[in-house]
Write a protein that holds these residues in place. Structure first.
Motif, mmCIF file in Angstrom:
data_model
loop_
_atom_site.group_PDB
_atom_site.id
_atom_site.type_symbol
_atom_site.label_atom_id
_atom_site.label_comp_id
_atom_site.label_asym_id
_atom_site.label_seq_id
_atom_site.Cartn_x
_atom_site.Cartn_y
_atom_site.Cartn_z
ATOM 1 N N MET A 61 0.867 -1.180 0.000
ATOM 2 C CA MET A 61 0.000 0.000 0.000
ATOM 3 C C MET A 61 0.896 1.220 0.000
ATOM 4 N N LEU A 62 0.460 2.223 -0.746
ATOM 5 C CA LEU A 62 1.216 3.463 -0.863
ATOM 6 C C LEU A 62 0.309 4.634 -0.516
ATOM 7 N N TYR A 63 0.870 5.590 0.195
ATOM 8 C CA TYR A 63 0.180 6.852 0.427
ATOM 9 C C TYR A 63 1.093 7.942 -0.107
ATOM 10 N N ASN A 64 0.601 8.688 -1.084
ATOM 11 C CA ASN A 64 1.419 9.700 -1.774
ATOM 12 C C ASN A 64 2.743 9.103 -2.251
ATOM 13 N N LYS A 65 2.637 7.901 -2.829
ATOM 14 C CA LYS A 65 3.763 7.164 -3.442
ATOM 15 C C LYS A 65 4.792 6.645 -2.449
ATOM 16 N N GLU A 66 4.495 6.723 -1.153
ATOM 17 C CA GLU A 66 5.381 6.178 -0.115
ATOM 18 C C GLU A 66 4.727 4.944 0.497
ATOM 19 N N ARG A 67 5.504 3.896 0.725
ATOM 20 C CA ARG A 67 4.974 2.685 1.365
ATOM 21 C C ARG A 67 4.445 2.996 2.754
#
Length: 98
Positions: A61-67
């Motif tokens: 899962m990524l939030y704003n392209k960060e794991r």
């Protein structure tokens, strides 16, 4: 007499349909905060993913392209119940996108 605490919580989901999966649970009170990401079983709509910044890439899962660390649905909901159980009085829940 102390009144019941107010807990505001929000769900992010895979779509705007009633049958969508939860991908994030966030809650806030004056005393405590809660936030967890939830691995969905259903795919996310690309439009919603772009809007909320949450994406699923395989088993990540990524939030704003960060794991981000995530949980399975059962564990995330169980953790939310545990969070609610730590209040000294039963909280009043106020939900958004529920």
């Amino acid at each position: 007499m102390k009144s019941s605490p107010l807990v505001v919580f929000d769900l992010e989901t895979t779509s705007l349909c009633r049958t969508s999966d939860i991908v994030q649970i966030a809650a806030y009170s004056e005393e405590k905060k809660f936030d967890t990401y939830v691995m969905p079983y259903k795919p996310m709509s690309p439009e919603l993913s772009a809007m909320i910044g949450i994406n699923v890439d395989g088993n990540q899962m990524l939030y704003n392209k960060e794991r981000v660390m995530h949980k399975i649905q059962f564990q995330a909901l169980n953790d939310f119940i545990i969070y609610l159980s730590f209040f000294s009085k039963k909280p009043i829940l106020v939900g958004h996108n529920i």
